[in-house]
Scaffold this motif. Structure first.
Motif, PDB file in Angstrom:
ATOM      1  N   ALA A 186       0.847  -1.187   0.000  1.00  0.00           N
ATOM      2  CA  ALA A 186       0.000   0.000   0.000  1.00  0.00           C
ATOM      3  C   ALA A 186       0.887   1.243   0.000  1.00  0.00           C
ATOM      4  O   ALA A 186       2.063   1.172   0.332  1.00  0.00           O
ATOM      5  CB  ALA A 186      -0.911  -0.009   1.228  1.00  0.00           C
ATOM      6  N   TYR A 187       0.315   2.364  -0.375  1.00  0.00           N
ATOM      7  CA  TYR A 187       1.070   3.611  -0.430  1.00  0.00           C
ATOM      8  C   TYR A 187       1.448   4.111   0.940  1.00  0.00           C
ATOM      9  O   TYR A 187       0.700   3.994   1.887  1.00  0.00           O
ATOM     10  CB  TYR A 187       0.228   4.713  -1.087  1.00  0.00           C
ATOM     11  CG  TYR A 187       0.132   4.605  -2.556  1.00  0.00           C
ATOM     12  CD1 TYR A 187       1.244   4.819  -3.352  1.00  0.00           C
ATOM     13  CD2 TYR A 187      -1.063   4.287  -3.161  1.00  0.00           C
ATOM     14  CE1 TYR A 187       1.142   4.728  -4.724  1.00  0.00           C
ATOM     15  CE2 TYR A 187      -1.165   4.193  -4.523  1.00  0.00           C
ATOM     16  CZ  TYR A 187      -0.056   4.415  -5.291  1.00  0.00           C
ATOM     17  OH  TYR A 187      -0.160   4.324  -6.642  1.00  0.00           O
ATOM     18  N   SER A 188       2.605   4.741   1.008  1.00  0.00           N
ATOM     19  CA  SER A 188       2.959   5.528   2.187  1.00  0.00           C
ATOM     20  C   SER A 188       2.786   6.987   1.800  1.00  0.00           C
ATOM     21  O   SER A 188       2.685   7.328   0.628  1.00  0.00           O
ATOM     22  CB  SER A 188       4.411   5.258   2.585  1.00  0.00           C
ATOM     23  OG  SER A 188       5.284   5.865   1.656  1.00  0.00           O
ATOM     24  N   ASP A 189       2.782   7.870   2.771  1.00  0.00           N
ATOM     25  CA  ASP A 189       2.601   9.287   2.469  1.00  0.00           C
ATOM     26  C   ASP A 189       3.745   9.844   1.637  1.00  0.00           C
ATOM     27  O   ASP A 189       3.538  10.709   0.805  1.00  0.00           O
ATOM     28  CB  ASP A 189       2.444  10.098   3.761  1.00  0.00           C
ATOM     29  CG  ASP A 189       1.061   9.894   4.377  1.00  0.00           C
ATOM     30  OD1 ASP A 189       0.138   9.542   3.624  1.00  0.00           O
ATOM     31  OD2 ASP A 189       0.926  10.086   5.581  1.00  0.00           O
ATOM     32  N   GLU A 203      -9.459  10.681  -8.142  1.00  0.00           N
ATOM     33  CA  GLU A 203      -8.828  11.245  -6.947  1.00  0.00           C
ATOM     34  C   GLU A 203      -9.350  10.471  -5.753  1.00  0.00           C
ATOM     35  O   GLU A 203     -10.522  10.584  -5.393  1.00  0.00           O
ATOM     36  CB  GLU A 203      -9.134  12.729  -6.804  1.00  0.00           C
ATOM     37  CG  GLU A 203      -8.347  13.358  -5.680  1.00  0.00           C
ATOM     38  CD  GLU A 203      -8.495  14.853  -5.607  1.00  0.00           C
ATOM     39  OE1 GLU A 203      -8.534  15.372  -4.482  1.00  0.00           O
ATOM     40  OE2 GLU A 203      -8.577  15.511  -6.660  1.00  0.00           O
ATOM     41  N   ILE A 204      -8.479   9.655  -5.202  1.00  0.00           N
ATOM     42  CA  ILE A 204      -8.865   8.758  -4.119  1.00  0.00           C
ATOM     43  C   ILE A 204      -8.393   9.332  -2.789  1.00  0.00           C
ATOM     44  O   ILE A 204      -7.244   9.725  -2.647  1.00  0.00           O
ATOM     45  CB  ILE A 204      -8.234   7.361  -4.316  1.00  0.00           C
ATOM     46  CG1 ILE A 204      -8.819   6.695  -5.548  1.00  0.00           C
ATOM     47  CG2 ILE A 204      -8.443   6.501  -3.083  1.00  0.00           C
ATOM     48  CD1 ILE A 204      -8.177   5.370  -5.863  1.00  0.00           C
ATOM     49  N   ASP A 205      -9.291   9.333  -1.849  1.00  0.00           N
ATOM     50  CA  ASP A 205      -8.926   9.631  -0.469  1.00  0.00           C
ATOM     51  C   ASP A 205      -8.625   8.279   0.169  1.00  0.00           C
ATOM     52  O   ASP A 205      -9.500   7.407   0.235  1.00  0.00           O
ATOM     53  CB  ASP A 205     -10.095  10.321   0.237  1.00  0.00           C
ATOM     54  CG  ASP A 205      -9.750  10.745   1.647  1.00  0.00           C
ATOM     55  OD1 ASP A 205      -8.880  10.107   2.287  1.00  0.00           O
ATOM     56  OD2 ASP A 205     -10.361  11.708   2.123  1.00  0.00           O
ATOM     57  N   LYS A 206      -7.396   8.089   0.604  1.00  0.00           N
ATOM     58  CA  LYS A 206      -7.003   6.785   1.145  1.00  0.00           C
ATOM     59  C   LYS A 206      -7.777   6.403   2.399  1.00  0.00           C
ATOM     60  O   LYS A 206      -7.765   5.251   2.797  1.00  0.00           O
ATOM     61  CB  LYS A 206      -5.503   6.759   1.421  1.00  0.00           C
ATOM     62  CG  LYS A 206      -4.684   6.839   0.147  1.00  0.00           C
ATOM     63  CD  LYS A 206      -3.206   6.686   0.405  1.00  0.00           C
ATOM     64  CE  LYS A 206      -2.682   7.773   1.287  1.00  0.00           C
ATOM     65  NZ  LYS A 206      -1.232   7.697   1.488  1.00  0.00           N
ATOM     66  N   ASP A 207      -8.464   7.360   3.000  1.00  0.00           N
ATOM     67  CA  ASP A 207      -9.264   7.067   4.188  1.00  0.00           C
ATOM     68  C   ASP A 207     -10.704   6.693   3.839  1.00  0.00           C
ATOM     69  O   ASP A 207     -11.499   6.417   4.724  1.00  0.00           O
ATOM     70  CB  ASP A 207      -9.265   8.276   5.132  1.00  0.00           C
ATOM     71  CG  ASP A 207      -7.866   8.592   5.639  1.00  0.00           C
ATOM     72  OD1 ASP A 207      -7.064   7.652   5.797  1.00  0.00           O
ATOM     73  OD2 ASP A 207      -7.575   9.788   5.839  1.00  0.00           O
ATOM     74  N   GLU A 263      -7.647  -1.133  -0.386  1.00  0.00           N
ATOM     75  CA  GLU A 263      -6.190  -1.044  -0.509  1.00  0.00           C
ATOM     76  C   GLU A 263      -5.830  -0.418  -1.847  1.00  0.00           C
ATOM     77  O   GLU A 263      -6.549  -0.569  -2.826  1.00  0.00           O
ATOM     78  CB  GLU A 263      -5.586  -2.450  -0.432  1.00  0.00           C
ATOM     79  CG  GLU A 263      -4.096  -2.478  -0.357  1.00  0.00           C
ATOM     80  CD  GLU A 263      -3.552  -3.884  -0.106  1.00  0.00           C
ATOM     81  OE1 GLU A 263      -2.368  -3.981   0.219  1.00  0.00           O
ATOM     82  OE2 GLU A 263      -4.304  -4.868  -0.236  1.00  0.00           O
ATOM     83  N   VAL A 264      -4.707   0.298  -1.866  1.00  0.00           N
ATOM     84  CA  VAL A 264      -4.129   0.843  -3.083  1.00  0.00           C
ATOM     85  C   VAL A 264      -2.728   0.238  -3.179  1.00  0.00           C
ATOM     86  O   VAL A 264      -1.926   0.389  -2.261  1.00  0.00           O
ATOM     87  CB  VAL A 264      -4.055   2.384  -3.044  1.00  0.00           C
ATOM     88  CG1 VAL A 264      -3.383   2.923  -4.291  1.00  0.00           C
ATOM     89  CG2 VAL A 264      -5.445   2.986  -2.888  1.00  0.00           C
ATOM     90  N   VAL A 324      -6.336  -0.806  -7.418  1.00  0.00           N
ATOM     91  CA  VAL A 324      -7.233  -0.402  -6.343  1.00  0.00           C
ATOM     92  C   VAL A 324      -8.101  -1.606  -6.005  1.00  0.00           C
ATOM     93  O   VAL A 324      -8.649  -2.253  -6.901  1.00  0.00           O
ATOM     94  CB  VAL A 324      -8.123   0.795  -6.759  1.00  0.00           C
ATOM     95  CG1 VAL A 324      -9.104   1.143  -5.645  1.00  0.00           C
ATOM     96  CG2 VAL A 324      -7.257   1.996  -7.120  1.00  0.00           C
ATOM     97  N   VAL A 325      -8.191  -1.911  -4.725  1.00  0.00           N
ATOM     98  CA  VAL A 325      -9.074  -2.972  -4.249  1.00  0.00           C
ATOM     99  C   VAL A 325     -10.232  -2.271  -3.550  1.00  0.00           C
ATOM    100  O   VAL A 325     -10.022  -1.458  -2.651  1.00  0.00           O
ATOM    101  CB  VAL A 325      -8.352  -3.912  -3.262  1.00  0.00           C
ATOM    102  CG1 VAL A 325      -9.282  -5.016  -2.790  1.00  0.00           C
ATOM    103  CG2 VAL A 325      -7.101  -4.504  -3.898  1.00  0.00           C
TER     104      VAL A 325
END
Length: 145
Positions: free
Chosen positions: A4-7, A92-96, A102-103, A131-132
């Motif tokens: 998954a992505y980190s910031d 544009e995905i908000d990871k929250d 999951e990305v 993207v899941v």
């Protein structure tokens, strides 16, 4: 191995986005309607990340929604596709977002087995991100039809 992505990785993808946002691009399938959101072909599939990238999802559904990190990558992909009409969306995905499970950034070398050069090379060329989960219509902007 899913990653998954980190910031800090997100800063590379979208330097002007909020830390929890990721901007991606997708070539829509003919039957996809962005006004209804985007869904995987088979959300309960057990197809692995490696199999999805190496063999594609034609003929068998996958739980992944394939996207590209940049507009230039999606343009490279469009140049090699038979998909018609060509419809590109920005996501544009908000990871929250609770709909996003999951990305997965496939350009991270550890995502693939060491000997899977086909998958690794394709993912790198396409700047592929999976993207899941569901991508809500509010996250999608149609760029080209």
């Amino acid at each position: 191995m899913d990653k998954a992505y980190s910031d800090t990785e997100n800063e590379h993808l979208c330097p002007n986005c909020e830390p929890s946002k990721v901007v991606l691009y997708r070539l829509l399938r003919p039957n996809e309607d962005p006004s209804r959101g985007l869904y995987a072909k088979n959300p309960s599939s057990d197809v692995s990340v490696e199999d999805h990238v190496t063999d594609g999802s034609r003929g068998r559904g996958s739980r992944f929604i394939s996207c590209c990190k940049s507009y230039s990558a999606i343009e490279r992909f469009v140049a090699r596709t038979w998909t018609s009409p060509v419809r590109i969306v920005q996501i544009e995905i908000d990871k929250d977002d609770s709909d996003i499970i999951e990305v997965i950034d496939l350009t991270v070398p550890e995502t693939f087995e060491e000997d899977n050069w086909k998958g690794r090379n394709f993912a790198s060329w396409a700047e592929e991100v999976l993207v899941v989960g569901k991508i809500s219509p509010e996250c999608i902007t149609e760029l080209r039809e």
